[in-house]
Scaffold this active site. Structure first.
Site, PDB file in Angstrom:
ATOM      1  CB  CYS A 165      30.347  25.548 -89.781  1.00  0.00           C
ATOM      2  SG  CYS A 165      30.040  26.559 -88.321  1.00  0.00           S
ATOM      3  CB  CYS A 168      31.649  26.438 -85.383  1.00  0.00           C
ATOM      4  SG  CYS A 168      31.671  24.714 -85.935  1.00  0.00           S
TER       5      CYS A 168
END
Length: 311
Positions: free
Chosen positions: A179, A253
């Site tokens: 992420c 993400c």
């Protein structure tokens, strides 16, 4: 970790079933040598001393067969505070390779593990340490024994450090969750995989592409509500890991587009997925509802991933 200057008497009969290895341990290590008389015995003693509370079982054996533990090995280990005088010298034929996750050839004898013995080299981790043979080279003052004892200690500590990592060659497959900052989505996915993998041999780590910051309190709270404690997780940078250590890379993400240039190797692992989960800190209305939704979406995706990897 024990202090090597303190006396430590180690018994071969350490557990209720009389074995110092087995399913009661998370990982099991076998130290092999020609006759289980010196190098493998010292390594065995060091692992029992240095493992502390780590759940690592251990045994040692001779590829050709057991003879007897060398007096020189007993003496120099006793000088280091470890009593191996009660150890037995055993034959590899009395053990089964499938009982061990890690097999170490202490004496460069891995070449002897052929034919029906080859299964020992095919365990998840196999290393050939190629330590010198003290009885063959010692000038009579035990200096060779002491040198090999100390080299063995260093290698055992390296091995234990490796086994304590949540990923590595001790696992059949290794998963990296990425992420931006390793603060929320990747941490939740990491926690779910550790919880849901059961006894499956899947290692896991998580990291931030830009860099680690800190684990979000909201993520800690909602994962705790689900029975998973990630409060002790660290927020780490992707730069501290190597892509070749992982079979599966997940961008949690939608940040896969940032894996370009010198970072592109992360996208070229055998499995790469971009989950594109929402960012709870950016959208949560203040009641943790966004955290809970993303937590549950993450769980579902981790379960799908585990199903795929188990095939």
């Amino acid at each position: 970790m024990g202090n090597a200057c303190e006396k430590s008497t180690i018994s071969q009969e350490e557990v209720p079933n009389g074995r110092s290895y087995g399913p009661q341990y998370r990982k099991n290590v076998m130290f092999l040598c020609n006759h289980n008389s010196c190098r493998s015995q010292m390594a065995d003693g060091w692992l029992r001393q240095l493992r502390g509370n780590a759940s690592v079982g251990v045994a040692s054996a001779g590829i050709v067969g057991g003879t007897a533990v060398k007096d020189g090995a007993i003496t120099v280990m006793k000088d280091a505070g470890i009593d191996i005088s009660g150890f037995t010298s055993d034959a590899m034929a009395d053990f089964k390779p499938e009982d061990f996750d890690v097999v170490i050839s202490c004496c460069g004898c891995g070449s002897k593990l052929d034919g029906d013995k080859e299964a020992w080299k095919k365990r998840p981790v196999f290393q050939d340490w190629n330590l010198d043979d003290p009885p063959a080279i010692d000038p009579g003052d035990l200096s060779a024994y002491r040198r090999v004892r100390d080299e063995s200690k260093a290698k055992v500590q390296e091995l234990l450090d490796m086994l304590e990592k949540p990923y590595g060659p001790q696992y059949r497959k290794n998963v990296m969750f990425l992420c931006n900052h390793n603060s929320c989505r990747s941490q939740m996915a990491d926690g779910w995989l550790r919880q849901l993998r059961g006894n499956a041999s899947f290692g896991v780590a998580s990291a931030g592409i830009v860099g680690g910051t800190a684990v979000k309190e909201g993520a800690i709270t909602v994962m705790k509500d689900a029975g998973i404690d990630i409060s002790g997780f660290t927020s780490d940078a992707m730069a501290d890991f190597k892509p070749e250590d992982f079979d599966v890379v997940i961008s949690c993400c939608g940040c896969g587009s940032k894996l370009d240039g010198d970072k592109e190797a992360w996208k070229k692992r055998p499995v790469f997925q971009d989950w594109n989960l929402d960012d709870p800190p950016a959208i949560d209305p203040g009641d943790l509802s966004a955290y809970r939704r993303v937590r549950d979406e993450s769980k579902a995706k981790v379960l799908e991933l585990l199903d795929k990897l188990s095939v």
